[in-house]
Design a protein around this motif. Structure first.
Motif, PDB file in Angstrom:
ATOM      1  N   ASP A 120      11.797   9.577  -0.715  1.00 16.87           N
ATOM      2  CA  ASP A 120      12.178   8.323  -1.587  1.00 16.87           C
ATOM      3  C   ASP A 120      12.025   8.415  -2.920  1.00 16.87           C
ATOM      4  OD1 ASP A 120      11.562   5.757  -2.361  1.00 16.87           O
ATOM      5  OD2 ASP A 120      10.955   5.152  -0.495  1.00 16.87           O
ATOM      6  N   ASP A 121      12.847   7.863  -3.889  1.00 14.25           N
ATOM      7  CA  ASP A 121      12.873   8.102  -5.098  1.00 14.25           C
ATOM      8  C   ASP A 121      11.955   7.199  -5.805  1.00 14.25           C
ATOM      9  OD1 ASP A 121      14.165   5.704  -4.543  1.00 14.25           O
ATOM     10  OD2 ASP A 121      15.552   5.739  -6.345  1.00 14.25           O
ATOM     11  N   GLU A 122      10.878   6.412  -5.373  1.00 15.54           N
ATOM     12  CA  GLU A 122      10.092   5.668  -5.609  1.00 15.54           C
ATOM     13  C   GLU A 122       8.571   6.068  -5.548  1.00 15.54           C
ATOM     14  OE1 GLU A 122      10.397   1.654  -4.231  1.00 15.54           O
ATOM     15  OE2 GLU A 122      12.309   1.223  -4.901  1.00 15.54           O
TER      16      GLU A 122
ATOM     17  N   GLY B 278       5.442  17.347   3.241  1.00 13.83           N
ATOM     18  CA  GLY B 278       6.049  17.440   1.688  1.00 13.83           C
ATOM     19  C   GLY B 278       6.328  16.144   1.278  1.00 13.83           C
ATOM     20  N   GLN B 279       6.910  16.206   0.005  1.00 12.77           N
ATOM     21  CA  GLN B 279       7.450  14.837  -0.486  1.00 12.77           C
ATOM     22  C   GLN B 279       8.689  15.158  -1.396  1.00 12.77           C
ATOM     23  OE1 GLN B 279       3.002  13.978  -1.738  1.00 12.77           O
ATOM     24  NE2 GLN B 279       4.270  12.455  -2.498  1.00 12.77           N
ATOM     25  N   CYS B 280       9.718  14.681  -1.292  1.00 13.27           N
ATOM     26  CA  CYS B 280      10.914  14.629  -1.921  1.00 13.27           C
ATOM     27  C   CYS B 280      11.314  13.381  -2.672  1.00 13.27           C
ATOM     28  CB  CYS B 280      12.053  14.972  -0.960  1.00 13.27           C
ATOM     29  SG  CYS B 280      11.675  16.666  -0.425  1.00 13.27           S
ATOM     30  N   TYR B 281      11.713  13.402  -3.861  1.00 11.16           N
ATOM     31  CA  TYR B 281      12.238  12.124  -4.277  1.00 11.16           C
ATOM     32  C   TYR B 281      13.504  11.803  -4.336  1.00 11.16           C
ATOM     33  CZ  TYR B 281       7.542  11.805  -5.620  1.00 11.16           C
ATOM     34  OH  TYR B 281       5.841  11.720  -5.823  1.00 11.16           O
ATOM     35  N   LEU B 282      14.478  12.807  -4.032  1.00 11.98           N
ATOM     36  CA  LEU B 282      15.862  12.768  -3.685  1.00 11.98           C
ATOM     37  C   LEU B 282      16.128  13.344  -2.429  1.00 11.98           C
ATOM     38  CD1 LEU B 282      17.136  13.737  -7.261  1.00 11.98           C
ATOM     39  CD2 LEU B 282      17.089  11.435  -6.339  1.00 11.98           C
ATOM     40  N   ALA B 283      17.306  12.615  -1.785  1.00  9.27           N
ATOM     41  CA  ALA B 283      18.006  13.179  -0.597  1.00  9.27           C
ATOM     42  C   ALA B 283      18.377  14.778  -0.592  1.00  9.27           C
ATOM     43  CB  ALA B 283      18.846  12.388   0.029  1.00  9.27           C
ATOM     44  N   THR B 284      18.855  15.049  -1.780  1.00  8.58           N
ATOM     45  CA  THR B 284      19.359  16.309  -2.140  1.00  8.58           C
ATOM     46  C   THR B 284      18.256  17.331  -2.164  1.00  8.58           C
ATOM     47  OG1 THR B 284      19.351  15.891  -4.417  1.00  8.58           O
ATOM     48  CG2 THR B 284      21.448  15.426  -3.452  1.00  8.58           C
ATOM     49  N   GLU B 285      17.239  16.928  -2.679  1.00 14.31           N
ATOM     50  CA  GLU B 285      16.129  17.817  -2.410  1.00 14.31           C
ATOM     51  C   GLU B 285      15.547  17.953  -1.189  1.00 14.31           C
ATOM     52  OE1 GLU B 285      12.671  15.858  -4.987  1.00 14.31           O
ATOM     53  OE2 GLU B 285      13.904  16.034  -6.551  1.00 14.31           O
TER      54      GLU B 285
ATOM     55  N   ASP C 176       8.778  17.250  11.953  1.00 17.44           N
ATOM     56  CA  ASP C 176       8.620  16.478  12.846  1.00 17.44           C
ATOM     57  C   ASP C 176       9.191  15.004  12.743  1.00 17.44           C
ATOM     58  OD1 ASP C 176       7.665  18.437  14.625  1.00 17.44           O
ATOM     59  OD2 ASP C 176       5.686  18.063  13.828  1.00 17.44           O
ATOM     60  N   LEU C 177       9.087  14.292  11.286  1.00 17.37           N
ATOM     61  CA  LEU C 177       9.285  13.056  11.106  1.00 17.37           C
ATOM     62  C   LEU C 177       9.680  12.933   9.608  1.00 17.37           C
ATOM     63  CD1 LEU C 177       9.150  10.144  11.897  1.00 17.37           C
ATOM     64  CD2 LEU C 177       6.610   9.941  11.505  1.00 17.37           C
ATOM     65  N   ILE C 178      10.642  12.178   9.189  1.00 18.09           N
ATOM     66  CA  ILE C 178      10.976  11.939   8.018  1.00 18.09           C
ATOM     67  C   ILE C 178      10.681  10.462   7.772  1.00 18.09           C
ATOM     68  CG2 ILE C 178      12.882  11.697   6.240  1.00 18.09           C
ATOM     69  CD1 ILE C 178      14.068  14.007   7.548  1.00 18.09           C
ATOM     70  N   PHE C 179      10.228  10.184   6.678  1.00 18.18           N
ATOM     71  CA  PHE C 179      10.207   8.344   6.071  1.00 18.18           C
ATOM     72  C   PHE C 179      11.145   8.704   5.184  1.00 18.18           C
ATOM     73  CE2 PHE C 179       5.673   8.830   7.824  1.00 18.18           C
ATOM     74  CZ  PHE C 179       5.552   7.864   8.668  1.00 18.18           C
ATOM     75  N   LEU C 180      12.107   7.879   5.326  1.00 16.16           N
ATOM     76  CA  LEU C 180      13.500   7.940   4.591  1.00 16.16           C
ATOM     77  C   LEU C 180      14.095   6.596   3.981  1.00 16.16           C
ATOM     78  CD1 LEU C 180      15.818   9.922   3.810  1.00 16.16           C
ATOM     79  CD2 LEU C 180      16.898   9.072   5.959  1.00 16.16           C
ATOM     80  N   ASP C 181      13.900   6.565   2.705  1.00 18.61           N
ATOM     81  CA  ASP C 181      14.461   5.417   1.936  1.00 18.61           C
ATOM     82  C   ASP C 181      15.979   5.600   2.260  1.00 18.61           C
ATOM     83  OD1 ASP C 181      14.685   3.374   0.319  1.00 18.61           O
ATOM     84  OD2 ASP C 181      14.445   4.476  -1.516  1.00 18.61           O
ATOM     85  N   ILE C 182      16.633   4.573   1.721  1.00 18.59           N
ATOM     86  CA  ILE C 182      18.144   4.555   2.034  1.00 18.59           C
ATOM     87  C   ILE C 182      18.786   4.595   0.314  1.00 18.59           C
ATOM     88  CG2 ILE C 182      20.156   3.059   2.466  1.00 18.59           C
ATOM     89  CD1 ILE C 182      18.639   2.110   4.915  1.00 18.59           C
ATOM     90  N   ARG C 183      18.444   3.606  -0.306  1.00 14.07           N
ATOM     91  CA  ARG C 183      19.242   3.442  -1.650  1.00 14.07           C
ATOM     92  C   ARG C 183      18.439   4.642  -2.556  1.00 14.07           C
ATOM     93  NH1 ARG C 183      20.899  -2.680  -2.812  1.00 14.07           N
ATOM     94  NH2 ARG C 183      22.016  -2.888  -0.831  1.00 14.07           N
ATOM     95  N   MET C 184      19.134   5.604  -2.959  1.00 18.23           N
ATOM     96  CA  MET C 184      18.498   6.932  -3.905  1.00 18.23           C
ATOM     97  C   MET C 184      19.820   7.219  -4.682  1.00 18.23           C
ATOM     98  SD  MET C 184      15.913   9.028  -1.515  1.00 18.23           S
ATOM     99  CE  MET C 184      16.934   8.990   0.010  1.00 18.23           C
ATOM    100  N   PRO C 185      19.416   7.770  -5.724  1.00 15.61           N
ATOM    101  CA  PRO C 185      20.523   8.145  -6.554  1.00 15.61           C
ATOM    102  C   PRO C 185      21.118   9.396  -5.845  1.00 15.61           C
ATOM    103  CG  PRO C 185      18.511   8.122  -7.892  1.00 15.61           C
ATOM    104  CD  PRO C 185      18.109   7.815  -6.464  1.00 15.61           C
ATOM    105  N   LYS C 186      22.514   9.830  -6.313  1.00 17.72           N
ATOM    106  CA  LYS C 186      23.168  10.959  -5.874  1.00 17.72           C
ATOM    107  C   LYS C 186      23.566  11.218  -4.419  1.00 17.72           C
ATOM    108  CE  LYS C 186      21.453  14.379  -9.326  1.00 17.72           C
ATOM    109  NZ  LYS C 186      20.639  15.644  -9.313  1.00 17.72           N
TER     110      LYS C 186
END
Length: 237
Positions: free
Chosen positions: A9-11, A32-39, A50-60
């Protein structure tokens, strides 16, 4: 059994909320934590999740586009402030769709659903039972953590629900995590007939066929798919 979780999530505030909720759910473990889907690509290449909490609207790269690129997908719970992506998300077989801001009880419900799916994935596959050509053949169905034996003669029809199938016997059913195609390969083709992309029918329970509808002896009506109308010739009369 713990679920190793990745937050994408980018937030930063969204990370804080999820991490705070995870502290009160013992089977959720931060991977882990990522702030961009590319990361997240680089992270997944080096860490098991095992599980991803995934935001939709992110840069790139959006969360859904990221999800489409994964050959082997972990379980995914969408966390988004925009409800219009829900249908597209469920078509990608996500576990749940949490609309921001979400409360702890809603988060807990999604987490429990993910744990249930994770446990199903970890269960060993049952051996396929070869179909036999006599009336007392049994169909083995894994349902609600039990292995149920059902005589083929009792099976009225099978109904597809995505990666699940309802096996109907008269007025009740068993729900099992299998595809309709796997049943079609197992069941004797001279008795069980595919009449629709979502239905396989035991021909002995057919009462009559009218137009695009097949009526069974118990009063249930099933659709006859346009591409399956050739099966009519398999019924007498």
């Amino acid at each position: 059994m713990n679920l190793r979780c990745l937050i994408v999530d980018d937030e930063p505030l969204a990370h804080d909320v999820i991490l705070r909720y995870m502290e009160d759910i013992p089977f959720l473990e931060k991977a882990g934590q990522c702030y961009l889907a590319t990361e997240a690509f680089a992270f997944l290449s080096h860490h098991a999740v095992d599980l991803i909490f995934l935001d939709i609207r992110m840069p790139k790269l959006s969360g859904l586009d990221f999800l489409r690129t994964l050959n082997q997908r972990p379980l995914v719970i969408i966390t988004s402030a925009f409800e219009e992506h829900a249908l597209e998300s469920f078509e990608l077989e996500v576990i749940d769709y949490l609309l921001k801001p979400f409360r702890f009880d809603r988060f807990l419900k999604a987490a429990n659903r993910a744990l249930e799916q994770h446990m199903l994935r970890k269960q060993p596959a049952l051996p396929q039972v070869p179909a036999m050509q006599h009336d007392m053949e049994l169909l083995y169905i894994k349902s609600d953590k039990k292995l149920v034996q059902m005589p083929l003669d009792d099976v009225y029809y099978l109904e597809s629900l995505g990666n699940y199938v309802k096996v109907w016997a008269h007025d009740h059913f068993l729900l099992t995590q299998r595809t309709l195609g796997s049943f079609e390969e197992q069941l004797p083709g001279e008795v069980f007939i595919r009449i629709h992309k979502s239905f396989i029918l035991n021909r002995k329970f057919v009462h009559y066929i009218e137009g695009n509808t097949i009526r069974l002896r118990n009063g249930k009506e099933l659709p006859l798919g346009k591409t399956f109308k050739h099966v009519i010739k398999l019924f007498p009369g």
